[in-house]
Design a protein around this motif. Structure first.
Motif, PDB file in Angstrom:
ATOM      1  N   TYR A 114      43.499  46.374  37.548  1.00 54.31           N
ATOM      2  CA  TYR A 114      43.926  44.974  37.504  1.00 54.31           C
ATOM      3  C   TYR A 114      42.854  44.164  38.226  1.00 54.31           C
ATOM      4  CZ  TYR A 114      45.569  45.510  42.384  1.00 54.31           C
ATOM      5  OH  TYR A 114      45.641  45.735  43.730  1.00 54.31           O
ATOM      6  N   VAL A 115      42.957  42.841  38.151  1.00 56.36           N
ATOM      7  CA  VAL A 115      41.946  42.036  38.832  1.00 56.36           C
ATOM      8  C   VAL A 115      42.603  41.091  39.838  1.00 56.36           C
ATOM      9  CG1 VAL A 115      40.253  42.128  36.963  1.00 56.36           C
ATOM     10  CG2 VAL A 115      41.874  40.242  37.058  1.00 56.36           C
ATOM     11  N   VAL A 116      41.865  40.796  40.879  1.00 48.50           N
ATOM     12  CA  VAL A 116      42.278  39.796  41.866  1.00 48.50           C
ATOM     13  C   VAL A 116      41.243  38.678  41.823  1.00 48.50           C
ATOM     14  CG1 VAL A 116      42.652  39.314  44.306  1.00 48.50           C
ATOM     15  CG2 VAL A 116      43.405  41.499  43.346  1.00 48.50           C
ATOM     16  N   HIS A 117      41.750  37.448  41.657  1.00 45.73           N
ATOM     17  CA  HIS A 117      40.870  36.284  41.532  1.00 45.73           C
ATOM     18  C   HIS A 117      41.198  35.296  42.638  1.00 45.73           C
ATOM     19  CE1 HIS A 117      39.833  32.251  39.775  1.00 45.73           C
ATOM     20  NE2 HIS A 117      38.707  32.901  39.546  1.00 45.73           N
ATOM     21  N   ASP A 118      40.173  34.777  43.278  1.00 44.66           N
ATOM     22  CA  ASP A 118      40.351  33.764  44.323  1.00 44.66           C
ATOM     23  C   ASP A 118      40.148  32.389  43.700  1.00 44.66           C
ATOM     24  OD1 ASP A 118      39.686  33.624  47.751  1.00 44.66           O
ATOM     25  OD2 ASP A 118      39.696  31.877  46.437  1.00 44.66           O
ATOM     26  N   ASP A 119      41.208  31.616  43.691  1.00 45.42           N
ATOM     27  CA  ASP A 119      41.146  30.306  43.032  1.00 45.42           C
ATOM     28  C   ASP A 119      40.134  29.373  43.684  1.00 45.42           C
ATOM     29  OD1 ASP A 119      42.988  31.040  41.239  1.00 45.42           O
ATOM     30  OD2 ASP A 119      44.650  29.875  42.059  1.00 45.42           O
ATOM     31  N   ASP A 120      39.971  29.493  44.989  1.00 42.05           N
ATOM     32  CA  ASP A 120      39.081  28.570  45.704  1.00 42.05           C
ATOM     33  C   ASP A 120      37.614  28.944  45.512  1.00 42.05           C
ATOM     34  OD1 ASP A 120      41.256  27.205  46.629  1.00 42.05           O
ATOM     35  OD2 ASP A 120      41.445  28.466  48.402  1.00 42.05           O
ATOM     36  N   SER A 121      37.285  30.183  45.799  1.00 42.50           N
ATOM     37  CA  SER A 121      35.876  30.582  45.739  1.00 42.50           C
ATOM     38  C   SER A 121      35.470  31.069  44.352  1.00 42.50           C
ATOM     39  CB  SER A 121      35.616  31.704  46.747  1.00 42.50           C
ATOM     40  OG  SER A 121      36.297  32.881  46.340  1.00 42.50           O
ATOM     41  N   GLY A 122      36.441  31.424  43.539  1.00 45.84           N
ATOM     42  CA  GLY A 122      36.125  31.983  42.223  1.00 45.84           C
ATOM     43  C   GLY A 122      35.782  33.463  42.275  1.00 45.84           C
ATOM     44  N   ALA A 123      35.806  34.045  43.474  1.00 49.86           N
ATOM     45  CA  ALA A 123      35.465  35.470  43.586  1.00 49.86           C
ATOM     46  C   ALA A 123      36.487  36.311  42.825  1.00 49.86           C
ATOM     47  CB  ALA A 123      35.436  35.887  45.057  1.00 49.86           C
ATOM     48  N   VAL A 124      35.988  37.337  42.170  1.00 51.64           N
ATOM     49  CA  VAL A 124      36.884  38.194  41.401  1.00 51.64           C
ATOM     50  C   VAL A 124      36.562  39.652  41.697  1.00 51.64           C
ATOM     51  CG1 VAL A 124      35.385  38.163  39.357  1.00 51.64           C
ATOM     52  CG2 VAL A 124      37.791  38.671  39.088  1.00 51.64           C
ATOM     53  N   SER A 125      37.592  40.472  41.819  1.00 51.26           N
ATOM     54  CA  SER A 125      37.353  41.903  42.009  1.00 51.26           C
ATOM     55  C   SER A 125      38.246  42.683  41.058  1.00 51.26           C
ATOM     56  CB  SER A 125      37.623  42.316  43.457  1.00 51.26           C
ATOM     57  OG  SER A 125      38.936  41.970  43.814  1.00 51.26           O
ATOM     58  N   VAL A 126      37.653  43.725  40.468  1.00 48.53           N
ATOM     59  CA  VAL A 126      38.414  44.632  39.609  1.00 48.53           C
ATOM     60  C   VAL A 126      38.924  45.758  40.500  1.00 48.53           C
ATOM     61  CG1 VAL A 126      38.306  46.247  37.683  1.00 48.53           C
ATOM     62  CG2 VAL A 126      37.029  44.100  37.571  1.00 48.53           C
ATOM     63  N   VAL A 127      40.242  45.912  40.548  1.00 45.79           N
ATOM     64  CA  VAL A 127      40.830  46.956  41.381  1.00 45.79           C
ATOM     65  C   VAL A 127      41.174  48.152  40.497  1.00 45.79           C
ATOM     66  CG1 VAL A 127      42.688  47.534  42.989  1.00 45.79           C
ATOM     67  CG2 VAL A 127      41.803  45.192  42.872  1.00 45.79           C
ATOM     68  N   LYS A 128      40.683  49.311  40.893  1.00 45.47           N
ATOM     69  CA  LYS A 128      41.030  50.541  40.164  1.00 45.47           C
ATOM     70  C   LYS A 128      41.983  51.315  41.056  1.00 45.47           C
ATOM     71  CE  LYS A 128      36.850  50.518  37.487  1.00 45.47           C
ATOM     72  NZ  LYS A 128      35.567  51.111  37.152  1.00 45.47           N
ATOM     73  N   TRP A 129      43.170  51.493  40.592  1.00 45.99           N
ATOM     74  CA  TRP A 129      44.225  52.051  41.417  1.00 45.99           C
ATOM     75  C   TRP A 129      44.687  53.384  40.864  1.00 45.99           C
ATOM     76  CZ3 TRP A 129      45.735  51.723  46.082  1.00 45.99           C
ATOM     77  CH2 TRP A 129      46.979  52.204  46.458  1.00 45.99           C
ATOM     78  N   SER A 130      44.623  54.397  41.705  1.00 45.28           N
ATOM     79  CA  SER A 130      45.016  55.728  41.252  1.00 45.28           C
ATOM     80  C   SER A 130      46.519  55.819  41.128  1.00 45.28           C
ATOM     81  CB  SER A 130      44.520  56.776  42.233  1.00 45.28           C
ATOM     82  OG  SER A 130      44.995  58.031  41.832  1.00 45.28           O
ATOM     83  N   THR A 131      46.967  56.200  39.952  1.00 42.98           N
ATOM     84  CA  THR A 131      48.398  56.430  39.752  1.00 42.98           C
ATOM     85  C   THR A 131      48.603  57.878  39.350  1.00 42.98           C
ATOM     86  OG1 THR A 131      48.240  55.743  37.468  1.00 42.98           O
ATOM     87  CG2 THR A 131      48.837  54.054  39.050  1.00 42.98           C
ATOM     88  N   THR A 132      47.860  58.745  39.997  1.00 45.50           N
ATOM     89  CA  THR A 132      47.889  60.150  39.586  1.00 45.50           C
ATOM     90  C   THR A 132      49.144  60.883  40.030  1.00 45.50           C
ATOM     91  OG1 THR A 132      46.563  60.605  41.524  1.00 45.50           O
ATOM     92  CG2 THR A 132      45.407  60.498  39.422  1.00 45.50           C
ATOM     93  N   SER A 133      49.921  60.286  40.925  1.00 47.05           N
ATOM     94  CA  SER A 133      51.162  60.971  41.298  1.00 47.05           C
ATOM     95  C   SER A 133      52.362  60.065  41.033  1.00 47.05           C
ATOM     96  CB  SER A 133      51.118  61.364  42.771  1.00 47.05           C
ATOM     97  OG  SER A 133      50.811  60.232  43.563  1.00 47.05           O
TER      98      SER A 133
END
Lengths: 253, 260
Positions: free
Chosen positions: A215-234
Motif C-alpha cells: 500500500y502507499v502512504v502519501h503526505d498531503d503537505d510535502s507530497g512525499a510518498v512511500s510504498v509500504v511492503k507488508w509481510s502477511t505471511t502468517s
C-alpha cells in the motif's frame, strides 16, 4: 503536523491480508484511508472483506471485479496476464458471484468510479475505465494525458498489482485541431507542471515479485510518498469449512 | 587411466553444478552416472528423473551417461567418471569403507570401484554454502514429458511453489518445455536468493509436443501435491492453444528461410 493518508487497492477477498495491512496503517496513526477497489475476486472471503471496508467506512472506488460481479458477467473482462490467471479468474468469478450477498452487491454497485480530494484523484484502473491498465512503462505522453485530462496533479491507481511512483515532469501537450474541409489547423501548446501517477499495488494478490502486500502512504503537505511492503505471511488460516467448497482460485488458500 | 570419483551430498548442495564445472575443466573424455541414495527415517530421496543427466548431456554433448551407454561399445575409455548420489549424512569414514552399502551394490552392477569419494559439507575442496542438515524431508515428483507450459503461467506457478503456496519447499528442480521449442532447467534451493532458469542448448522445432525429458521434482515439508497438480494442469497448453503459439513461429521461420 503533517497530514498523511494511506491508499490501498486490489484487496481481492483476502481478509487476513486486509486485516494485517489495516492494523499496520492504524499503528502509524493514519486516520485517512482510501481504497481503489477490487474488493472481491481470487480470494475466499469476499463478503467478509466487503463488510470490513463498510464497517470502517473506507472511501472506496469501484474496481473491475466489483463492476463485473454486479453486472453478472462470468469473468473479469480485463486481459489476464497468463492462462493460469485466466482460469483462476473465471472460477473465482463463478464462485464469488454465487456467494456475495445481495446487500453487498448493492454496496459494490453504489461505489463511484472515481474519488477526488482537491487535486488528488483516486481511480481503480485509469480515469477512463476500471479496466484500463496504467503500466509503469506506458508512454509518457499517454500517462500525462490521463492525469491532465482528469484535472489531477496526482493520480492514485491500482489494477496492475505492481506498485510504482511515476513522476511526469517538463511535460507539454500540443493540440492540433482541423475542421472538416479546412486545412488551416489551429494549434495550441501548453506546458504542464509535474504530474504524478502513484500505483498502490495490491493488498490481497501481490504480483511484484514477492508475497508481501503493498500500500502507499502519501503526505498531503510535502507530497512525499512511500510504498509500504507488508509481510502477511502468517495470516489467520482459512476456515476448513471454507476450504471444502472453495475452488483453487488463488495460491495458498 | 580412469579417475572414478563418487560425489555425494544432501539435496540442493550443488553436486550437479560442481560435476558440470569439473567436466568442463577436464581435457579428456568424461562420463557420468547417477545412482539412488538410501532413504533414512523421515528423509525421502528426490526421484531420479533424469533431470541432471539430461542437463549435463545438453551442456557437454560428448558426455557418456553410463546408465544409457553401459552396454554399448565405447570407442575410448572414459578418463573422468563422476558418480552422483544424493546422501543426507556424511559417510562414517573416508574411502571405500565409508560408501553406503546400497550404493556399493549399484556400483557392482556397473563393475565400478571409486578411487575417490567426496561428500559436500565434509570435504573442503567442495563448496559448502548450500549444504543443509535436513531433519525431515518429503519428496514429490511429476513426469511432464510431452507437456508444454504457458510461459507466464510457469512463471507464476514457480513463484508460488518456492514461496510456500504448496508447503515449505526446500528444493525444486525441473526441466520445462516452452511452446517455442526451448526447454529450461528451473532450479531452486531454499538457501539461495532466487531461482535459476537456464535454457538448454538443444531447441526442438516448434511443431507439436517435444519428446524429451521433462520432469518436476520437489522436496520439502507439508507439501500439497493435490494443489501442485491442480495448478500445473491450469498452466499446461492444450493441443489447440499450443498450435496457436507455434503456427506464427513456423511462419516466421519459413519466411526467414525464403528470404535467406
Amino acid at each position: 503536523m503533517t497530514m498523511s493518508h494511506a491508499v490501498i487497492s486490489c484487496l481481492h477477498a483476502n481478509l487476513a491480508a486486509c486485516e494485517a495491512v489495516l492494523a499496520d496503517i492504524d499503528q502509524q496513526g493514519i486516520d485517512t484511508i482510501t481504497c481503489l477497489g477490487d474488493l472481491v475476486g481470487y480470494g475466499p472471503q469476499p463478503n467478509e472483506v466487503i463488510e470490513l471496508v463498510r464497517e470502517r467506512s473506507i472511501p472506496t472506488c469501484q474496481g473491475c471485479w466489483d463492476e463485473d460481479i454486479i453486472d453478472g458477467l462470468n469473468a473479469c473482462e480485463c486481459s489476464y496476464p497468463s492462462q493460469l490467471a485466466e482460469r483462476r479468474g473465471h472460477r473465482a468469478h463463478h464462485w464469488a458471484a454465487e456467494r456475495i450477498t445481495e446487500d453487498n452487491k448493492v454496496f459494490l454497485a453504489s461505489l463511484p468510479m472515481t474519488l477526488r480530494r482537491d487535486r488528488l484523484l483516486f481511480v481503480h484502473g485509469s480515469p477512463n475505465s476500471q479496466h484500463e491498465y496504467l503500466l509503469p512503462d506506458m508512454s509518457a505522453f499517454a500517462a500525462l494525458e490521463r492525469v491532465e485530462t482528469a484535472g489531477a496533479e496526482t493520480l492514485f491507481c491500482g489494477h496492475t498489482h505492481q506498485p510504482y511512483v511515476r513522476e511526469l515532469s517538463e511535460g507539454s501537450i500540443r493540440v492540433s485541431v482541423q475542421t472538416n474541409g479546412n486545412h488551416n489547423d489551429s494549434e495550441q501548446a501548453m506546458t504542464l507542471p509535474m504530474r504524478r501517477i502513484i500505483n498502490a499495488g495490491s493488498v490481497g494478490e501481490p504480483r511484484h515479485g514477492s508475497t508481501k502486500a503493498t500500500y502507499v502512504v502519501h503526505d498531503d503537505d510535502s507530497g512525499a510518498v512511500s510504498v509500504v511492503k507488508w509481510s502477511t505471511t502468517s495470516p489467520k488460516p482459512v476456515k476448513p469449512s471454507l476450504r471444502r467448497d472453495y475452488p483453487r482460485c488463488s495460491p495458498g488458500v | 587411466m580412469q579417475n572414478t570419483w563418487l560425489i555425494t551430498g544432501p539435496p540442493g548442495c550443488g553436486k550437479t553444478t560442481w560435476i558440470r564445472d569439473s567436466f568442463l575443466k577436464h581435457q579428456g573424455t568424461c562420463a557420468y552416472l547417477r545412482l539412488s541414495g538410501s532413504e533414512q527415517d523421515g528423509l525421502q530421496q528426490g526421484h531420479n528423473a533424469g533431470i541432471d543427466s539430461t542437463w549435463l548431456q545438453d551442456q557437454i554433448p560428448e558426455l557418456l551417461d553410463l546408465r544409457t551407454t553401459a552396454g554399448a561399445p565405447r570407442p575410448t575409455a572414459p578418463r573422468l567418471l563422476l558418480i552422483e548420489v544424493q546422501q543426507f549424512q556424511p559417510p562414517t569414514s573416508s574411502g571405500p569403507d565409508g560408501i553406503d552399502p546400497q550404493v556399493l551394490r549399484q556400483l557392482e552392477v556397473f563393475n565400478l570401484r571409486p578411487d575417490r569419494s567426496l561428500h559436500f559439507g565434509l570435504d573442503p575442496e567442495l563448496p559448502h554454502e548450500d549444504v543443509l542438515d535436513f531433519k525431515r524431508l518429503e519428496s514429490w515428483h511429476r513426469n511432464l514429458q510431452g507437456c508444454v507450459w504457458d510461459p507466464n503461467s510457469l512463471s507464476s506457478f514457480w513463484f508460488e511453489l518456492v514461496n510456500g503456496a504448496y508447503g515449505d519447499v526446500y528444493r525444486a528442480k525441473a526441466l520445462m518445455n516452452m511452446p517455442d521449442g526451448r526447454s529450461f532447467l528451473c532450479n531452486w534451493m531454499v538457501s539461495q536468493q532466487s531461482s535459476q532458469f537456464l535454457p538448454l542448448e538443444a531447441v526442438e522445432p516448434p511443431a507439436g509436443r517435444p519428446n524429451r525429458t521433462s520432469h518436476l521434482v520437489v522436496q520439502g515439508r507439508a507439501l500439497d501435491p493435490a494443489g501442485i497438480e491442480s495448478t500445473i494442469d491450469d498452466c499446461l497448453l492444450t493441443d489447440d492453444v499450443l498450435e496457436l503459439h507455434q503456427a506464427p513461429l513456423r511462419d516466421r521461420q519459413h519466411a526467414l528461410q525464403s528470404n535467406g
